[in-house]
Scaffold this motif. Structure first.
Motif, short mmCIF file in Angstrom:
data_model
loop_
_atom_site.label_atom_id
_atom_site.label_comp_id
_atom_site.label_asym_id
_atom_site.label_seq_id
_atom_site.Cartn_x
_atom_site.Cartn_y
_atom_site.Cartn_z
N PHE A 209 0.78 -1.12 -0.03
CA PHE A 209 -0.07 -0.08 -0.09
C PHE A 209 1.00 1.19 -0.10
CE2 PHE A 209 -2.27 3.19 2.91
CZ PHE A 209 -3.25 3.49 1.86
N ALA A 210 1.98 1.22 0.86
CA ALA A 210 2.63 2.34 0.92
C ALA A 210 3.62 2.58 -0.48
CB ALA A 210 4.09 2.14 1.92
N ARG A 211 3.79 1.61 -1.20
CA ARG A 211 4.63 1.71 -2.54
C ARG A 211 3.48 2.32 -3.46
NH1 ARG A 211 8.65 -1.14 -4.88
NH2 ARG A 211 9.10 -2.84 -3.10
N ASP A 212 2.11 1.93 -3.39
CA ASP A 212 1.21 2.42 -4.36
C ASP A 212 0.96 3.74 -4.11
OD1 ASP A 212 1.19 -0.25 -5.28
OD2 ASP A 212 -0.97 -0.72 -4.35
N VAL A 213 0.62 4.19 -3.10
CA VAL A 213 0.04 5.54 -2.92
C VAL A 213 0.94 6.78 -2.45
CG1 VAL A 213 -1.97 4.52 -2.00
CG2 VAL A 213 -0.43 5.22 -0.48
N SER A 214 2.27 6.41 -2.03
CA SER A 214 3.31 7.34 -1.47
C SER A 214 4.13 8.04 -2.60
CB SER A 214 4.30 6.69 -0.64
OG SER A 214 3.51 5.94 0.41
N ASP A 215 4.17 9.54 -2.18
CA ASP A 215 5.03 10.44 -3.16
C ASP A 215 6.44 10.11 -2.58
OD1 ASP A 215 2.96 11.56 -4.99
OD2 ASP A 215 2.24 12.52 -3.18
N ARG A 216 6.25 9.91 -1.20
CA ARG A 216 7.66 9.91 -0.50
C ARG A 216 7.35 9.10 0.73
NH1 ARG A 216 9.94 14.55 2.80
NH2 ARG A 216 7.86 15.50 2.30
N VAL A 217 8.67 8.16 1.05
CA VAL A 217 8.45 7.32 2.13
C VAL A 217 9.74 7.91 3.15
CG1 VAL A 217 8.77 5.13 2.90
CG2 VAL A 217 7.56 5.49 1.08
N LEU A 218 9.40 7.83 4.50
CA LEU A 218 10.30 8.29 5.48
C LEU A 218 10.66 7.17 6.41
CD1 LEU A 218 8.92 11.90 6.52
CD2 LEU A 218 10.59 11.32 4.60
#
Length: 251
Positions: A209-218
């Motif tokens: 899910f994080a991969r699909d929706v994120s512009d940026r990951v911290l």
């Protein structure tokens, strides 16, 4: 839209956030990942004013959240100021927190009517539109006890959207759900992320899910950001050894 400047949060001698500086741009979808206890949920609680900063400042949409100017000095914000800025922020919690004595429609319309001052008809129309968005048009008169966990969480998402927040905070929104119910909730959130310009700050262990929706990951560890980048950078080629260890453990 969100700006943390030198934010420290302590609980007694325990430093949960350590001189944290980060910003989230208007409309950006940012996911916070990292081990339990690394400070991710504390960030969301500070933005909801469920906790107060120990030091440093937070701004939301250009306005101070944690402090206000009074007598030419920067002082801790009063409750009235907090309430006004907090209207810009909505949160979907791990637990659904629906009012058990109200039906679905009442759960969604209560806050817009009493907090935003909307007419009952206006709030009802908006609630029905949101129920259609989350796939629950036929559940308007049902009570929470008549819904599955996944359905309750989708109502909670609709309730958050009904306040038209500029910032939506998502705190492990699938962690209390049975595995077979997770997909439906994540699909609703993907649709929201793709179809709206709302700013999202997401805490999740659902890496797909994080991969699909994120512009940026911290990536967080011990109250600090140790790595940040696009989903492709973080998930495919992390530079920090701690990030590699964490992703290996949760995949």
């Amino acid at each position: 839209m969100i700006e943390f400047d030198g934010v420290v949060k302590r609980f007694g001698d325990l430093v949960v956030l350590d001189q944290l500086d980060f910003t989230v741009r208007r409309g950006e979808k940012v996911t916070l990942v990292g081990p339990s206890g690394s400070g991710k949920t504390t960030i969301l609680r500070l933005l909801m004013t469920l906790e107060a900063v120990s030091s440093g400042t937070i701004r939301v949409d250009g306005e101070m959240l944690s402090h206000e100017q009074r007598g030419g000095k920067l002082v801790p914000a009063r409750e009235k100021h907090l309430r006004e800025v907090r209207k810009k922020v909505g949160m979907v919690f791990q637990q659904f927190n629906l009012f058990p004595n109200m039906n679905v429609l009442e759960n969604i319309t209560e806050a817009p009517i009493h907090v935003l001052g909307r007419s009952r008809d206006e709030a009802r129309k908006r609630a029905l539109d949101l129920l259609e968005l989350v796939g629950l048009s036929d559940k308007a008169t049902a009570h929470p006890s008549q819904l599955s966990g996944g359905q309750q969480q989708r109502v909670a998402i609709a309730r958050c959207c009904a306040m038209d927040p500029k910032v939506m905070l998502l705190d492990e929104v699938t962690s209390a759900l049975d595995p077979e119910l997770v997909g439906g909730v994540l699909d609703v959130l993907r649709e929201l992320a793709e179809s709206t310009d709302i700013t999202m700050l997401i805490v999740t262990h659902e890496m797909g899910f994080a991969r699909d929706v994120s512009d940026r990951v911290l990536m967080f560890d011990h109250g600090r950001i140790i790595e940040e980048g696009t989903p492709e950078q973080i998930f495919n080629a992390p530079e920090n050894e701690r990030t590699r260890e964490f992703l290996k453990a949760v995949r």
